[in-house]
Write an enzyme that holds these catalytic residues in place. Structure first.
Site: not given
Ligand code: GUN
Length: 296
Positions: A50, A94, A117
């Site tokens: 990311k 996350q 998110d």
């Molecule tokens: N863990 C797995 N997929 C995601 C996501 O799209 N966002 C976040 N913050 N954690 C994740």
């Protein structure tokens, strides 16, 4: 019949290029804060990806690496500081978090306008009631883009979604419903899963079970979106038995190179849109061309 492979890597690269062009015109750069608590190896890889993708489009990404033993209150205080910091446009935590933390309570402490998110109940609720102002989580947005890229009108199509997670299954169901699909959500307690999946014009596999979706589960000519990321004997595979399903589906996404890159691209879009809305709110303009705000 051999399915067309939907190239998520290329679609995501194109989205990132368009985003980079818009962000290049901004005087200030959008800032994304990523909270990473603990030592989950997969999470570290996702966060690294990311950060790299953000840098490539001109989004500054600040990763806060926190101890696995951080308490809930201390983590909420970290988030509160990010909420109050006017330089931060987007915040993500996350997942998964270390087990002693209540993920939903932590996510609830992110200010909804910075919740890029789309996991805060406020945004999930807006999506559920079909309000276009919802911040829609990245994976469902990516899935929608990939479906749209096929050029097929999916109005009235039956979408069968396998998996009821808050991250993928539920918001994807809401999004496809808002786009006039007829939606079924299947899950681990669903009876006769193969029969149900066979009714799907669209199948979204998001249950984390390697290659569970077999060729004879898929209606000929279906659109199959594979959200799974599983490691089997050191090799990545999805929830779809790709090599066989491609013989009956009209379109199928590969793993890797399908939904994964789109998720990252859509997170960056969400961050830029949050930046634009915040600019607009503070009386400034941006260069999104009406993309993230109604000001341009
Ligand atoms: N863990 C797995 N997929 C995601 C996501 O799209 N966002 C976040 N913050 N954690 C994740």
């Amino acid at each position: 019949m051999s399915a067309q492979i939907i190239d998520g890597k290329q679609a995501a690269a194109q989205l990132r290029e368009e985003l980079a062009r818009k962000i290049a015109k901004e005087e200030e750069k959008p800032v994304l804060a990523v909270v990473l608590a603990g030592e989950n190896e997969a999470s570290k890889v996702y966060v690294r990806n990311k950060k790299k993708a953000a840098a490539e489009v001109g989004i500054s990404c600040e990763v806060l690496e926190l101890s696995a033993s951080i308490g809930e209150h201390a983590l909420q205080e970290v988030i509160e500081e990010l909420n109050e910091n006017p330089h931060i446009n987007g915040i993500i935590v996350q997942l998964p978090l270390p087990e002693h933390l209540d993920s939903q309570r932590i996510l609830n402490s992110i200010r909804p306008e910075k919740d890029v998110d789309g996991f805060h109940p406020y945004n999930a609720g807006l999506l559920a009631v079909g309000n276009p102002e919802a911040v829609v989580s990245a994976t469902p947005r990516g899935i929608l883009k990939l479906l749209e890229s096929t050029g097929i009108d999916f109005t009235g199509k039956h979408a069968v979604i396998i998996g009821r997670s808050n991250i993928v299954g539920r918001p994807t169901a809401a999004l496809l419903l808002n786009h006039d699909c007829t939606v079924t959500i299947a899950h681990s307690k669903t009876k006769n899963l193969p029969d149900l999946v066979r009714q799907g014009d669209i199948v979204v596999a998001a249950c984390g079970r390697p290659k569970i979706v077999k060729k004879d589960w898929v209606k000929p000519g279906a659109l199959v979106i594979d959200v799974g990321i599983n490691r089997v004997e050191g090799k990545l595979c999805g929830d779809v038995d790709f090599d066989n399903v491609r013989e009956v589906a009209a379109f199928v996404t590969p793993v890797p190179g399908g939904v994964g890159p789109m998720t990252v691209a859509m997170l960056l879009e969400n961050t830029y849109e949050a930046f634009c809305r915040q600019k607009q709110k503070s009386g400034h303009s941006c260069h999104c061309g009406g993309h993230g705000c109604s000001h341009c």
